[in-house]
Structures are given as C-alpha cells and as structure tokens.
Enzyme design. Structure first.
Site, PDB file in Angstrom:
ATOM      1  CE1 TYR A   1      73.424   6.599  26.622  1.00 15.54           C
ATOM      2  CE2 TYR A   1      72.836   8.908  26.916  1.00 15.54           C
ATOM      3  CZ  TYR A   1      72.463   7.578  26.839  1.00 15.54           C
ATOM      4  OH  TYR A   1      71.144   7.219  26.965  1.00 15.54           O
TER       5      TYR A   1
ATOM      6  NE  ARG B   1      60.335  12.749  32.610  1.00 11.76           N
ATOM      7  CZ  ARG B   1      60.188  12.438  33.900  1.00 11.76           C
ATOM      8  NH1 ARG B   1      59.368  11.456  34.251  1.00 11.76           N
ATOM      9  NH2 ARG B   1      60.831  13.102  34.831  1.00 11.76           N
TER      10      ARG B   1
END
Length: 646
Positions: free
Chosen positions: A174, A320
């Site tokens: 990013y 997750r």
C-alpha cells in the site's frame, strides 16, 4: 491445556492489554456508505472483543476520500462527522475490557480507478501493480506533504473518539509501503532516493501524530518483513527499517509480509502451514526492544502459545480465526478448544470482498449479521418440541445446532457411520485437514447442546412419524450428475465421490476426469500419485470458482504431478479405451485415449425425497444440496437462516 503466555497481560506503550491476542486489520465492507461505523460493524467488532480478544485493529481505515478508497463501504477517518459513530465503536469494545486501534490506510497504486469515480490512481512513482494493471499518477511533492497531514488528521479523529491508538499501514504494497520500497519508489525529490528519503513519508506521519496526539498515544506500524518480489524489500532491509522506526519513537511493530504481487504470502490458503513465516517476526523481534505483533497463519491456540514461547513475537495476530469464530480467545481460555471453529483456509472471505460485497465466512454464517442474527436475537420458543433433521452434513449439523439453541428437542438422522456428509469427501484431497477438524468441531457443538444423533439410521417417513415432530429439516445432500451420453453404463466409469470416498481404488490407469471445477481438480491431485490423469473441461478455464491464489497453487501442483488440463472440450461418448469429445467452439469431434473415466460435473437436488416428505408432513424445510447445489458455506448459511425462523 493452559495457555499461560497467551493469556498473560501485555503492554504497548502506556497501554495495558489483558492478553496477547490481537485481531489484525481485515477489510469487511460492513461500514456505512459514508464511511461511518454502522451498527453492523460495531456489533461485529464487539463480538470479537466479547469473545476474548485483547486488542482489535480496525479494518483498513480511509484517510483520503479523493484517492484513498481501498474498498466499498470502508471505515473512514476523513471528517469530524465520523467521530460520533467511532465513539460508539470504542465504547462497545471497551465494555468487554478490550482495546482498539484504528488502522490508517491509503492504497496508493493497489486500488482501481472505478473506486475513485474514474480518477487515475496515485502512487509515489508511475509504476503499475501487476495485479491491478493500472498505471498510477505520480504524486507531486506538495501532494505528498498534504497526504501526510491527512494521516495525522485521521489519528486526531481517532483519538478524539476515544480510540486507544493507531496503526500506520506500511505493509502489503500500500501507499506507505510504496514510499519505503525501492521496488515502487523511483522518485528524485525529498521523498525518494536513499534510505532516509524513502523513509521520510512515514517519518513525517509519525512525527505529525506525535505532535498532534501527544507522547502517550500509542502508534503501531505494520510492515512487510519481506515483499517476496525481485527488487523489493528483503528481511535484511526491514530489520534496518524496524530499528529506524523504533528510534523515532513508535510503540509497536506489526510484522506481516508480501504485496499484491506476492498475494498468497499475505493471506495464506489452506496449503500453507501454520507458522511458515515465523522467522520473519523472530528476526525483527531480536533486533528491537519495542513489542512485536505478528501474524503467522495461526489456526490453533497451541500454535499461538508456542510462537510466544519461542519468542517469535510478543503478541499473536489472529486474523481469519476471528472471522471463523469470534469466541476464539474465550474458547481457548476456558478449555473449549473442541468447539472452536477454525478457519479452513478456503479464502472465500476475500473472494467475496474482491467482488465488492461484504465479507462472508464459509464456517461462520453470522459474520457481519450478528446485529440481527446473533444469539440474543434467537426466539427460544422450542419448548422441548421434537424436530427431525435428516442428514448429518454441514447443513444438517448447522440446522440442528441452531434449533437446539432455540430449545427444540433435535434428533439428527445420518445413514452413514459418522457425521460430516460431503465433508467426509471434501477432506480427502491434500491440505484438507481443517475440513476434518470442522466435522469434529460441529459434532462437539452438537454434543454440548445434547442433540440426539442417530448414526447408521435411514430416516424413513415411518421412523420420523414415530417422533411426532413439530417439523422436519431435510439436509440429505445432492446426488452426482450422470449425463445421458453413450457409454455411461460402462464399468470403467466412476464418480469423483466414489473415488474420494475410497469405494473405488484406481492405480496404473489412464484416467480422464470430466469436469474442471474444484472437485475435478482435487480428484486429479489425489489420482495423479498412481495414475496418468487428464482433466477435461468444456469452459475456457478450470477452477473458476476458486480464489486466485488457491487456484494458482493448485494448478502449479497439478502441473508438477503431470496432470494434463484440456479446456474447451465437452464429453460426447465413452468407449472401452477412449473418450470422444467435441470442441466447444466448433463442435469438431476429437478423441483421446482413456481406459477410465471419472465424472466430476456436479450434483443435483434430491427433489423426489423432498416431495415425498412434503407430502407426509406439514412443516418441511430443505437446505443445502437437497434444495440447491452449492458450496459448504452455502449449505451452512442457508441452514442457519432457515433454522433461525423455523
């Protein structure tokens, strides 16, 4: 098992945390369209705080509305209007003795122009990301300076709302990572060139936040310890980066790895082992004195404890795992690991998110829907009335679980000797151990709720009538599709289900697998050990429903095993030693040698069973493949929702 390290108190700056469990940032799509914290996202985070997490780091949180859009319905800190709802988010997390950081994020070149209303994406240098495929516009020096201020403004908004700290997202390729990495930063102004110039952007952000928010406001920086791309950052580089960041006063480093161009290293599919990248964090930790948070594809509490004992990190990032089970922490702490639903590494969560929808989880049908489907919303009106659930696959087990919580007396009928249904086939290919564990977990949850399970019992209408049930849920699964083509009745024709279940054992054969979906490809991987295998698919690609990294790694393994992939061909007939096919685009007939055929072209609903039971009972609901063929997550979600209102 006691997890003494995992549940010991920790500290980041002046902030004390009740344990070493951190939920790292994961994009959800649960925020409002204006970027405010919606009721759904507040409840989503609160459930994880209530479930035992010590520190929650919000999803990628937007600091710039013009060029910084990373996803639809993204949490934002671009305006004072976001404060009010962030206050509610902070309060919801704090009442469970957990803490929260906002992750400040800008995607840079790793986003799409369509998310920016058609504007060109931006980056430090005009180098396209190979995954995105769009050439970014290079930010001017003045724009870089203005962007720094937007990061600082985001931190001020977060602090004003009562958020405990911020994390600067300088990983995964990013924008901040793009400034730091020589792979993406080719600038010649003060923000490019040598190490210190490439670090200038993040340095100014950190110094700005310190000035605006004070010395006691915690700042974490997330870094990619290795970008795993040629010309990108390596561990040697990031050790230097970590030590530099520590020297300018940050409070913690959150260690991850990879960029979009090495995507599977960020979000690992099931074939990647737990802890595979622990040396990255361990090396960083050995070179700094501030706390290190690290993700390591952790599924099991014992792995988390071992990483802490090995001094790999000071805090374990469970990403997750918290999507799959919000009570990850409490179940580990209170000896309920057998009921902990673990992430199975299917990547469905990110596949859904990449399609522009809010994330979903294969094993957790409540994610993002806790606000209206949570346990506190259950109508507990079962009053001990009998309900028959027919079929012990994922849909049947989930339906029985919800109905039992609602107070029904549930009797689950399964004709086989064990629960699991199609999961007992899905867990046979390589790297599917977590599917086996899912069966065990769901069975343990049923046992904890005193669900009566009758194995090796065929559920006939007469048997069910003896229960005098309030209603019946049919979760009998589907049946393999056998096309009406010449040669289908030959003894050399089998179904993938028969092969994976072990009913048919094939060795030293020349096999044609018909169907290049998930089942066909995974069956090919199983058979390729002892046979020559080709996969025949009528479409132009195989494994289209798989997440890109899962598909790429599976196809790589199939190629290494010598499996031939034939696309654009449909089956026409089967002969003794060959199959006849037609080219999809031209209908041209062709043939190839094959002494064995395995069918993997899907399943169809058992309409005849549904009709039979609907005629015999007033209240009948069908779920899963019995109703409409789909994936494991489809069956669990449908069963959950229908049992919720049954």
């Amino acid at each position: 098992m006691k997890y003494e390290k995992l549940f010991s108190k920790g500290q980041i700056g002046n902030l004390q945390l009740k344990n070493r469990i951190v939920m790292p940032a994961m994009g959800t799509g649960f925020a409002s369209s204006t970027g405010e914290a919606s009721d759904e996202i507040i409840r989503y985070y609160e459930e994880r705080a209530k479930g035992g997490c010590g520190l929650i780091i919000t999803e990628i949180t937007r600091i710039d509305d013009e060029t910084g859009v990373g996803m639809s319905n993204q949490l934002s800190v671009t305006s004072g209007r976001h404060i009010q709802r962030l206050v509610r988010l902070a309060d919801a997390i704090h009442r469970h003795d957990a803490k929260v950081f906002v992750q400040l994020h800008h995607p840079g070149r790793e986003t799409y122009g369509r998310l920016l209303d058609g504007k060109q994406i931006v980056a430090p240098s005009p180098i396209a990301c190979k995954v995105i495929g769009e050439v970014p516009r290079e930010l001017t020096t003045a724009e870089c300076e203005a962007m720094v201020k937007k990061f600082v403004k985001g931190a001020v908004i977060a602090k004003t709302a009562g958020i405990d700290g911020v994390e600067i997202h300088a990983a995964h390729g990013y924008l901040v990572n793009q400034f730091i990495s020589p792979y993406t930063n080719k600038r010649t102004d003060k923000y490019g060139g040598d190490f210190f110039n490439r670090m200038r952007f993040v340095t100014e952000i950190i110094q700005g936040i310190r000035f605006a928010c004070g010395p006691k406001f915690p700042i974490s920086v997330r870094i990619s310890a290795d970008e795993f791309i040629e010309g990108g950052l390596t561990l040697k580089d990031t050790v230097k980066i970590a030590r530099y960041l520590e020297s300018i006063g940050i409070d913690a480093i959150n260690v991850s790895c990879g960029t979009y161009e090495s995507g599977y290293t960020i979000i690992e599919p099931a074939c990647m082992p737990e802890g595979w990248k622990k040396d990255l964090a361990k090396t960083i930790k050995a070179n700094v004195k501030i706390p290190v948070i690290a993700v390591n594809n952790i599924k099991h509490p014992e792995v988390a404890e071992a990483l802490l004992e090995e001094r790999v990190c000071d805090f374990v990032g469970i990403g997750r795992g918290h999507l799959a089970d919000p009570e990850w922490g409490n179940k580990a702490k209170y000896g309920k690991e057998d009921q902990l639903r673990k992430c199975i590494g299917c990547m469905n969560c990110f596949k859904i998110a990449n399609a522009g929808r809010p994330i979903e989880c294969t094993v957790n049908p409540l994610i993002g829907r806790e606000e209206f489907l949570g346990d506190d919303k259950l109508i507990r009106n079962g009053n001990g009335r009998a309900v028959a659930v027919i079929g012990g696959g994922p849909g049947g087990m989930q339906a029985a679980y919800v109905l039992a919580k609602r107070g029904y007396k549930v009797v689950l009928f399964e004709k086989e000797a064990s629960l699991g249904g199609t999961l007992n086939i899905a867990d046979k290919p390589p790297y599917k151990k977590l599917i086996t564990e899912l069966i065990e977990t769901m069975a343990a949850q049923l046992k904890a709720l005193d669900v009566e399970v009758r194995l090796k019992t065929e559920a006939t209408i007469e048997t069910i009538k003896k229960l005098n049930p309030y209603g019946v849920i049919l979760a009998v699964g589907g049946k393999p599709i056998i096309p009406n083509l010449p040669g289908m009745d030959r003894p050399n024709v089998h179904t993938a289900e028969d092969v994976l279940s072990g009913k048919i054992v094939l060795k030293d054969r020349n096999i044609a697998i018909i169907g290049g979906g998930v089942t066909g490809l995974e069956t090919a991987e199983v058979l390729a050990k002892d046979n020559k295998v080709a996969v025949i698919e009528m479409m132009n690609e195989v494994g289209a429903s798989l997440y890109p990294s899962v598909r790429a790694l599976l196809l790589k393994r199939l190629n290494e095993a010598g499996v031939e992939i034939v696309t654009g061909h449909s089956l026409d007939s089967i002969k003794e030693e060959e199959i006849v096919m037609r080219v999809t685009t031209t209908a041209f007939e062709t043939s190839r040698k094959a002494d064995t055929v395995v069918l993997a072209i899907g399943v169809k609903a058992r309409k005849e069973i549904v009709d039979e039971f609907e005629e015999a009972f007033d209240k009948v609901t069908s779920v899963g493949d019995a109703c409409k063929p789909g994936l494991i997550g489809d069956a669990i979600k449908e069963a959950n929702d229908k049992a919720f209102v049954f």
